[in-house]
Design a protein around this motif. Structure first.
Motif, short mmCIF file in Angstrom:
data_model
loop_
_atom_site.label_atom_id
_atom_site.label_comp_id
_atom_site.label_asym_id
_atom_site.label_seq_id
_atom_site.Cartn_x
_atom_site.Cartn_y
_atom_site.Cartn_z
N SER A 66 -4.38 -7.91 5.65
CA SER A 66 -4.32 -7.51 6.88
C SER A 66 -4.26 -5.92 6.95
CB SER A 66 -3.04 -7.95 7.54
OG SER A 66 -1.92 -7.54 7.05
N ASN A 67 -4.49 -5.09 5.83
CA ASN A 67 -4.52 -3.94 5.90
C ASN A 67 -3.14 -3.04 6.33
OD1 ASN A 67 -6.87 -3.76 4.92
ND2 ASN A 67 -8.01 -3.95 6.94
N ASN A 68 -1.88 -3.82 6.17
CA ASN A 68 -0.66 -3.47 6.41
C ASN A 68 -0.08 -2.81 5.53
OD1 ASN A 68 1.58 -2.72 7.86
ND2 ASN A 68 2.05 -5.11 8.72
N PHE A 69 -0.82 -1.70 5.15
CA PHE A 69 -0.27 -1.07 3.73
C PHE A 69 0.95 -0.27 3.85
CE2 PHE A 69 -5.11 -0.90 3.91
CZ PHE A 69 -5.09 -1.85 2.75
N ARG A 70 1.33 0.38 5.21
CA ARG A 70 2.68 0.97 5.16
C ARG A 70 3.90 -0.12 4.89
NH1 ARG A 70 3.08 5.23 10.00
NH2 ARG A 70 1.48 6.10 8.41
N THR A 71 3.78 -1.06 5.60
CA THR A 71 4.81 -2.19 5.56
C THR A 71 4.72 -2.58 4.08
OG1 THR A 71 4.47 -2.99 7.60
CG2 THR A 71 5.61 -4.25 6.28
N LEU A 72 3.72 -2.81 3.28
CA LEU A 72 3.60 -3.24 2.01
C LEU A 72 4.20 -2.21 1.13
CD1 LEU A 72 2.65 -5.51 -0.16
CD2 LEU A 72 0.59 -4.19 -0.23
N ARG A 73 4.01 -0.82 1.26
CA ARG A 73 4.55 0.05 0.46
C ARG A 73 6.12 0.21 0.66
NH1 ARG A 73 2.20 5.76 2.09
NH2 ARG A 73 3.75 6.32 0.17
N ASN A 78 1.39 2.77 -6.01
CA ASN A 78 1.59 3.41 -4.81
C ASN A 78 0.31 4.50 -4.64
OD1 ASN A 78 3.38 5.07 -2.97
ND2 ASN A 78 3.17 6.85 -4.39
N SER A 79 -0.17 4.58 -5.61
CA SER A 79 -1.61 5.65 -5.56
C SER A 79 -2.57 4.75 -4.76
CB SER A 79 -2.09 6.18 -6.96
OG SER A 79 -1.22 6.84 -7.37
N ILE A 80 -2.83 3.53 -5.33
CA ILE A 80 -4.01 2.63 -4.49
C ILE A 80 -3.45 2.37 -3.12
CG2 ILE A 80 -4.74 0.24 -4.88
CD1 ILE A 80 -4.10 0.34 -7.83
N LEU A 81 -2.33 2.08 -2.78
CA LEU A 81 -1.99 1.70 -1.49
C LEU A 81 -2.06 2.92 -0.44
CD1 LEU A 81 1.03 -0.66 -1.94
CD2 LEU A 81 -1.18 -1.46 -1.47
N LYS A 82 -1.31 3.94 -1.08
CA LYS A 82 -1.62 5.17 -0.24
C LYS A 82 -2.89 5.65 0.23
CE LYS A 82 0.80 9.70 0.02
NZ LYS A 82 1.70 10.77 -0.78
N SER A 83 -3.83 5.35 -0.87
CA SER A 83 -5.32 5.98 -0.66
C SER A 83 -5.94 4.89 0.32
CB SER A 83 -5.88 5.64 -2.02
OG SER A 83 -7.21 5.99 -1.80
N ASN A 84 -5.56 3.61 0.44
CA ASN A 84 -5.87 2.57 1.35
C ASN A 84 -5.54 2.90 2.56
OD1 ASN A 84 -7.27 1.27 -0.75
ND2 ASN A 84 -5.93 -0.16 -0.96
N GLU A 85 -4.21 3.22 2.63
CA GLU A 85 -3.60 3.59 4.11
C GLU A 85 -4.39 4.92 4.53
OE1 GLU A 85 0.73 5.25 5.63
OE2 GLU A 85 0.65 4.04 3.77
N GLN A 86 -4.65 5.82 4.08
CA GLN A 86 -5.21 7.09 4.55
C GLN A 86 -6.67 6.65 4.75
OE1 GLN A 86 -4.64 9.58 0.94
NE2 GLN A 86 -2.80 10.37 1.69
N MET A 87 -7.23 5.85 4.32
CA MET A 87 -8.75 5.09 4.55
C MET A 87 -8.42 4.77 5.76
SD MET A 87 -11.85 5.62 3.51
CE MET A 87 -11.73 5.93 1.77
N GLU A 88 -7.90 3.80 5.85
CA GLU A 88 -7.56 3.18 7.26
C GLU A 88 -7.02 4.02 8.43
OE1 GLU A 88 -7.98 -0.06 8.13
OE2 GLU A 88 -8.90 -0.11 6.25
N GLU A 89 -6.35 5.05 8.23
CA GLU A 89 -5.99 5.98 9.15
C GLU A 89 -7.37 6.68 9.73
OE1 GLU A 89 -2.77 8.30 7.84
OE2 GLU A 89 -1.34 6.72 8.14
N LEU A 90 -8.02 7.15 8.70
CA LEU A 90 -9.37 8.05 9.04
C LEU A 90 -10.41 6.97 9.77
CD1 LEU A 90 -11.03 10.41 8.47
CD2 LEU A 90 -12.05 9.48 6.05
N LYS A 91 -10.39 5.61 9.35
CA LYS A 91 -11.34 4.99 10.27
C LYS A 91 -10.83 4.73 11.74
CE LYS A 91 -12.81 1.92 6.44
NZ LYS A 91 -12.62 0.46 5.72
#
Length: 388
Positions: free
Chosen positions: A241-248, A369-382
């Motif tokens: 569900s791309n809920n990376f912040r909660t997952l982190r 942390n690196s993977i999820l942070k990168s995915n989170e930044q990508m979602e914010e950019l989209k």
């Protein structure tokens, strides 16, 4: 089982059984390919594809075990073979457990596991008490577990197959599972290396003491693994569900807090009441090594936290990390183990586990942390691009 062996037989028998476990565990986990988790995560394949792959890798694991036992441990050839056959039974059962987990039939899953463990233990205890033979007891346990799988565990798993096995699907599953299996091989080998070194340097009896105490931690690992299988679906849903912040937050706040809380409870209990537990389960001879148990509990706490990060790497399909990290840790474990065990004997084996588990935790945590942070930044950019 080690508790029963320690009660009925000698410390040397405990050491021999532990050596067989140390040899077969990495091979069995390699052959597992983490198929249970793949059944849950992939959620689309025919069950017969998994069953076909399971049978092929069962044969591969048995052949590897026979070769290793014949070349290096002829004295324990029969014992090692029987332990491997029991592990193959466990691998078969994992397919059924993955199926019921996918279907969310947790009541049926728990009943199957509980009944199998209880009656399997009863068969082993009765046969060991009567025959005083570890080999005969393991053979009877194997026959019971195999019959249990054929009659109760296999039925629903295979009956729910909707089409004939597909070679392409099987290749896809193996392609995804093989690197994980190799990674698991090295992870488990890392745990076995201190045992190999301890047996080589200080003998089978010292390995028996160490393994008996480590069995308390194995029980803890089984409980944590059950929790892990439950959390895997929830973690997977957060990721999908791309809920990376909660997952982190779950991974790097709640998980460490849970581990620390667990440590605050378990460590004092081990320090103040450990001798009573050891004496009750194994006898007074084993209480001399209470400090070893305390050190092993610390290693367990680090590993339980690390295992959650490993599941995230599985979900994110970062196979390279799971493949290369255990190889690196094997080298580290061998070097540290040789130095520490040579210097501090049984205590050095426990310290090796703590050091290696800490290194593993830090590296896995860094990559997660690196993977999820990168995915989170990508979602914010989209999201920002969409809002423009």
């Amino acid at each position: 089982m080690i508790i029963i062996i320690a009660k009925v037989l000698s410390v040397d028998n405990v050491g021999a059984f532990s050596l067989a476990m140390a040899i077969t565990a990495p091979i069995a986990l390699f052959a597992s390919l983490r198929l249970r988790s793949l059944i849950v995560v992939r959620d689309s394949e025919n069950n017969r594809d998994y069953y076909f792959i399971r049978k092929i890798f069962n044969i591969v694991s048995l052949v590897i075990t026979l070769i290793v036992a014949f070349l290096f441990y002829q004295e324990y050839f029969i014992l090692i073979t029987l332990v491997m056959l029991i592990k193959i039974n466990d691998l078969n059962s994992e397919l059924a457990y993955g199926y019921y987990q996918l279907k969310m039939e947790f009541n049926k899953l728990s009943r199957l596991i509980i009944f199998k463990q209880i009656f399997s233990l009863i068969v082993f205890v009765i046969s060991l008490s009567i025959t005083k033979s570890l080999q005969i007891s393991l053979l009877l346990q194997y026959l019971f577990q195999y019959t249990y799988f054929l009659i109760w565990e296999r039925k629903d798993f295979l009956n729910d197959s909707k089409h004939n096995p597909s070679r392409e699907t099987q290749k896809s599953i193996i392609k995804e599972g093989l690197p994980i299996g190799i990674g698991l091989y090295f992870i488990t080998l890392n745990a076995s290396i201190p045992r190999f070194i301890l047996e080589a340097k200080h003998g089978l009896e010292m390995l028996g003491y160490f393994s008996a105490l480590a069995y308390f931690v194995v029980i803890g690992n089984i409980l944590v693994n059950s929790l892990m299988q439950f959390l895997l679906g929830k973690i997977s849903n957060l990721y999908i569900s791309n809920n990376f912040r909660t997952l982190r937050k779950v991974l790097f706040l709640f998980t460490p807090l849970f581990t620390v809380s667990l440590g605050v409870v378990i460590l004092p209990l081990t320090i103040f009441f450990g001798e009573y537990f050891i004496a009750a389960f194994y006898g007074e001879l084993y209480t001399e090594y209470l400090l070893v148990l305390v050190l092993l509990v610390i290693g367990f706490l680090l590993d339980s936290n690390s295992a959650i990060y490993d599941s995230v790497l599985l979900i994110t399909k970062k196979i390279k990390v799971q493949f290369y990290l255990p190889m690196f840790l094997m080298v580290v474990s061998s070097i540290i183990g040789y130095i520490m065990i040579n210097q501090y004997s049984i205590y050095g084996a426990a310290l090796t586990i703590i050091i290696v588990n800490l290194i593993q935790l830090l590296i896995r945590g860094f990559f997660c942390n690196s993977i999820l942070k990168s995915n989170e930044q990508m979602e914010e950019l989209k999201l920002n691009l969409k809002n423009r």
